[in-house]
Motif scaffolding. Structure first.
Motif, short mmCIF file in Angstrom:
data_model
loop_
_atom_site.label_atom_id
_atom_site.label_comp_id
_atom_site.label_asym_id
_atom_site.label_seq_id
_atom_site.Cartn_x
_atom_site.Cartn_y
_atom_site.Cartn_z
N LEU A 708 10.60 10.05 -10.69
CA LEU A 708 9.54 9.12 -11.08
C LEU A 708 9.78 7.76 -10.41
CD1 LEU A 708 8.04 8.60 -14.60
CD2 LEU A 708 8.66 6.64 -13.21
N ILE A 709 11.03 7.29 -10.47
CA ILE A 709 11.35 6.01 -9.84
C ILE A 709 11.10 6.07 -8.33
CG2 ILE A 709 13.25 4.44 -9.26
CD1 ILE A 709 14.44 5.12 -12.04
N SER A 710 11.56 7.13 -7.70
CA SER A 710 11.40 7.27 -6.26
C SER A 710 9.93 7.35 -5.87
CB SER A 710 12.14 8.52 -5.77
OG SER A 710 12.06 8.66 -4.38
N ALA A 711 9.14 8.14 -6.63
CA ALA A 711 7.71 8.28 -6.33
C ALA A 711 6.99 6.95 -6.50
CB ALA A 711 7.09 9.35 -7.22
N ALA A 712 7.29 6.23 -7.59
CA ALA A 712 6.65 4.94 -7.83
C ALA A 712 7.03 3.93 -6.75
CB ALA A 712 7.04 4.41 -9.21
N TYR A 713 8.29 3.92 -6.37
CA TYR A 713 8.79 2.98 -5.36
C TYR A 713 8.05 3.18 -4.04
CZ TYR A 713 12.17 0.70 -2.23
OH TYR A 713 12.77 -0.11 -1.29
N ASN A 714 7.99 4.42 -3.58
CA ASN A 714 7.39 4.68 -2.28
C ASN A 714 5.86 4.60 -2.32
OD1 ASN A 714 9.62 5.45 -0.28
ND2 ASN A 714 10.16 6.67 -2.07
N LEU A 715 5.26 5.04 -3.42
CA LEU A 715 3.80 4.94 -3.54
C LEU A 715 3.37 3.48 -3.61
CD1 LEU A 715 1.06 6.30 -3.83
CD2 LEU A 715 1.53 6.62 -6.27
N SER A 716 4.08 2.68 -4.39
CA SER A 716 3.75 1.27 -4.50
C SER A 716 3.91 0.55 -3.16
CB SER A 716 4.65 0.61 -5.56
OG SER A 716 4.36 -0.75 -5.70
N ARG A 717 4.97 0.85 -2.45
CA ARG A 717 5.22 0.21 -1.15
C ARG A 717 4.15 0.61 -0.13
NH1 ARG A 717 10.80 1.53 1.85
NH2 ARG A 717 9.85 3.60 1.73
N THR A 718 3.78 1.89 -0.13
CA THR A 718 2.76 2.37 0.82
C THR A 718 1.41 1.74 0.53
OG1 THR A 718 3.93 4.48 1.06
CG2 THR A 718 1.62 4.43 1.74
N LEU A 719 1.05 1.64 -0.74
CA LEU A 719 -0.23 1.02 -1.11
C LEU A 719 -0.25 -0.45 -0.70
CD1 LEU A 719 -0.78 2.58 -4.65
CD2 LEU A 719 -2.13 3.05 -2.60
N ALA A 720 0.87 -1.13 -0.88
CA ALA A 720 0.95 -2.55 -0.49
C ALA A 720 0.80 -2.70 1.02
CB ALA A 720 2.28 -3.14 -0.95
N ASN A 721 1.41 -1.80 1.76
CA ASN A 721 1.30 -1.85 3.22
C ASN A 721 -0.12 -1.56 3.68
OD1 ASN A 721 4.02 -2.42 3.44
ND2 ASN A 721 4.62 -0.28 3.78
N GLN A 722 -0.79 -0.63 2.97
CA GLN A 722 -2.17 -0.31 3.32
C GLN A 722 -3.08 -1.51 3.10
OE1 GLN A 722 -3.79 2.68 4.27
NE2 GLN A 722 -1.90 3.84 4.59
N ARG A 723 -2.83 -2.24 2.02
CA ARG A 723 -3.67 -3.39 1.68
C ARG A 723 -3.46 -4.55 2.65
NH1 ARG A 723 -2.73 -1.64 -3.82
NH2 ARG A 723 -0.79 -2.84 -3.90
N SER A 724 -2.23 -4.62 3.19
CA SER A 724 -1.92 -5.74 4.08
C SER A 724 -2.43 -5.52 5.50
CB SER A 724 -0.41 -5.98 4.11
OG SER A 724 0.26 -4.86 4.67
N VAL A 725 -2.85 -4.29 5.80
CA VAL A 725 -3.33 -3.98 7.15
C VAL A 725 -4.74 -4.52 7.34
CG1 VAL A 725 -3.94 -2.13 8.73
CG2 VAL A 725 -1.89 -1.94 7.33
#
Length: 725
Positions: A708-725
């Protein structure tokens, strides 16, 4: 509203309806209706004294419950593992606060007290309560004697107060007489005592009266008398119950005089009591209101200060931090070992036989746990576990291999025993202790371990040369054995006599009893070699067999791509032998950087897993099965639920693939949000989820919280990167 009727015969409480408390030595499950359902003392792997969750009649319990109909609420205090249960009805509200004490960081003047503390306080109105303490020693195998005696550990104003002493009598155990294995049998008596401190918190409210009496539950199968008390508390009254292993020594009672006598002599009673307190052994202090308040505040502060060290700043922070707090409860502080779960023999399917003891330190589970804690910035736990593992590397098996699991003390003996006298949770038999899989060949563990060591070097304490030599030997072992078959990650336990005689009982193993070239194991063997090479390169460590390692890593990669790939189905199969069987463990590929998540082979496999079982996939209602038990019979019998670990692996695989294919990222968010709905009322996870949404398997399951921690960590980071593009 969860309405409880205490007049009815109490049945089993669902697995999900529990919270967990602990002290980094052991842990206790607390049910929604105020009962301690599972508790082993003094350590995680010690015999249980309460195991009501595995036998509602004779397993043993410590319950505090209203005697009138009530609704109930369960919650942790904020950023803490202190658990609060509230009972509510029209006439009153009562709060029960449960915790196992911890010392606040930096406090070294007092020893850690191995107490179970239950604080009962009426918030509004008046509530009649019934308290029952019914220990069942040694997994309900040992009889015990019960005595009510004067309590010498309380201030003298309660001089007529008694306590209950429970003493086990293992020599009289009928199970020992029948020649049962000595594992987990109590060779010396264990003595517990139950004490209490009544208090008034408001002026003009009297101190509550508490009278402990014995209770005969032999008709339900108990092997000794229990203790009970009937209370009617009103607003402003509080009673704190303390259960502990009784100290062998006896301290001096109190000051010798009560508060009235002290006043007549012109003495300050509080100072007098403080002096008497100092005269007692530090592990057997006088129970005072000040001491109990201090233990409560210190314990709560310990958890608060620990979680504040988290560096996580992403989305779903509450769920991530609750998972981190749950994982912390699984750590055995004296050695740094991490248990897979603090409970044992809870069923993977109600009424089934898949009931295992997870109170050991799995190399695989522990390594993933350290990955999650490192991601959150908790390097102290990583270093402690690495020390535990490096000690195991010094004592490898004669062939250079490691066991897949060890006891929390570092031992190798985990003999599996079936406790046939216990009914099992909702008649899910047999109840097992120990774990017969300890000597199984599961080659994937070397990949998880090497990945953990590699991460530890990035965020924790650097390797010494001597430790690097041990690690290097481990990679050499992998290079010498990567062509061999194994039982892999889903291996199940089986009685040796069943395997040898080929009997057809539910324990008989078919597919899983035969070693195969499982794809997951091959991937993780590749990881082991790869991380060894990375360590040597990044730290410029000597690597005499570097060329052999490189050749083995490349050969293994090519082998997986050719032998695990099913050209017709366009999927990676469960094993080289059965490429037509889908297994969700292959979702690990991009998570360990074996394969890019955009690779067409992986994406094709992922999309097939996302189909429903009826269409050849493994996903039902956004939850993922390990594999199709109808196609890959593991010989244990019965069905199983969807696997939380696999669901969260799928979320992370979708996340990584979603960087290149946007709809997959949207599916990852939806699947993760759906999964969070299946956390229980206090944010805890079990191992599996049934088709009807019920929690299954041992609770709390470390592997689930890790992913759960790993999934949240990577999903949150990916979403943030998508928004910053």
């Amino acid at each position: 509203m969860n309405i409880q009727n205490p007049s009815a015969e109490r049945d089993y409480i669902p697995i999900a309806d529990h919270g967990l408390i602990g002290n980094l030595r052991t842990a206790a499950l607390v049910s929604l209706d105020g009962s301690i359902e599972s508790y082993c003392v003094p350590n995680f792997d010690s015999p249980s004294i309460f195991a009501r969750i595995l036998d509602k009649n004779k397993g043993g319990h410590f319950s505090i419950t209203p005697t009138v109909p009530f609704s109930t609420k369960h919650n942790y205090l904020p950023s803490s593992n202190v658990l609060q249960t509230k009972f509510l009805n029209e006439k009153g509200v009562v709060s029960v606060t449960d915790f196992l004490p911890r010392l606040e960081n930096g406090e070294s003047t007092h020893p850690l007290l191995f107490w179970l503390i239950r604080r009962v306080e009426v918030v509004r109105g008046a509530v009649p309560l019934r308290v029952e303490c019914a220990p069942a020693f040694n997994y309900a195998r040992d009889p015990h004697a019960t005595q009510i005696v004067p309590d010498d550990t309380i201030p003298l104003q309660f001089s007529k107060q008694n306590k209950v002493v429970f003493t086990s009598r293992p020599a009289a155990s009928q199970y020992l007489a029948k020649g049962a294995s000595p594992q987990n049998m109590s060779h010396s008596p264990l003595t517990l005592d139950l004490r209490f401190l009544p208090e008034s918190l408001l002026e003009n409210v009297p101190v509550p009266e508490v009278s402990l009496e014995t209770l005969d539950l032999s008709a339900k199968g108990h092997l000794g008398l229990a203790a009970q008390a009937e209370l009617t508390l009103v607003e402003g009254q509080r009673v704190t119950f303390v259960l502990r292993i009784a100290p062998e020594h006896k301290g001096n009672g109190g000051s010798g005089i009560d508060e009235e006598q002290a006043e007549q002599l012109g003495l300050n009673y509080q100072k007098l009591m403080a002096g008497a307190h100092k005269m007692r052994p530090k592990d057997d202090p006088v129970i005072t209101s000040e001491l109990l308040d201090h233990l409560f505040v210190s314990t709560n502060n310990y958890w608060n200060s620990w979680i504040r060290k988290s560096t996580y700043q992403g989305s779903w922070k509450e769920a991530v931090h609750r998972s981190a707090l749950a994982l912390k409860l699984l750590i055995y502080e004296p050695t740094g070992a991490i248990v897979a779960s603090p409970t044992f023999s809870l069923p993977e399917y109600i009424g089934g036989t898949r009931n295992w003891d997870y109170r050991a330190s799995w190399i695989r589970d522990s390594s993933f746990t350290l990955y999650a804690l490192i991601r959150l910035g908790f390097t102290q736990e990583a270093n402690a576990y690495m020390d535990f593992i490096f000690e195991r590397l010094k004592n490898k098996n004669p062939d250079g291999s490691l066991q897949i699991m060890y006891t929390i003390h570092g031992g190798k003996d985990l003999e599996e025993i079936e406790l046939l006298h216990l009914d099992g949770h909702k008649d899910s038999k047999p109840v097992r202790i120990g774990n017969g899989a300890a000597d199984h060949v599961q080659l994937d563990i070397y990949g998880e371990l090497m990945d953990c060591i590699y991460l530890g070097q990035k965020f924790g304490r650097p390797l010494s040369y001597d430790t690097w030599v041990l690690v290097r030997e481990l990679v050499d072992f992998v290079v010498a054995n990567y062509k061999k078959p194994d039982l892999s990650i889903w291996s199940v336990r089986v009685r040796q006599e069943c395997f040898e005689t080929k009997c057809q009982c539910p324990c008989r193993r078919e597919v899983r009893g035969k070693e195969r070239h499982f794809t997951y194991s091959k991937i993780m063997l590749w990881v082991a070699i790869d991380r060894g090479l990375r360590l040597a390169d990044k730290r410029s460590l000597p690597c005499p067999r570097r060329l052999e390692w490189l050749a083995a890593r490349d050969d293994l990669y090519e082998e997986i791509m050719h032998k695990a790939w099913n050209k017709d189905l366009q999927v990676f199969g469960q094993s080289y032998e059965e490429t037509d069987v889908l297994d969700s463990s292959v979702l690990i590929m991009p998570l360990v950087f074996f394969m890019t998540p955009s690779d067409t082979r992986f994406v094709s496999t992922l999309k097939q897993i996302l189909k429903t079982p009826e269409r050849g996939g493994l996903t039902s209602n956004n939850l993922v099965y390990r594999y199709d038990v109808n196609k890959s019979d593991d010989g244990v019998g019965g069905e199983e639920g969807t696997f939380c670990l696999c669901t969260l692996w799928c979320v992370e695989a979708l996340t990584r693939a979603g960087e290149y294919e946007r709809p997959l990222l949207q599916r990852a968010v939806a699947m993760f949000e759906d999964f969070l709905l299946y956390l229980n009322h206090v944010g805890l996870c079990t191992e599996e989820i049934s088709e009807s949404g019920d929690a299954l398997g041992n609770a709390v399951q470390g592997f689930t919280h890790v992913t759960l921690i790993s999934a949240a960590y990577n999903l949150s980071r990916t979403l943030a990167n998508q928004r910053s593009v």
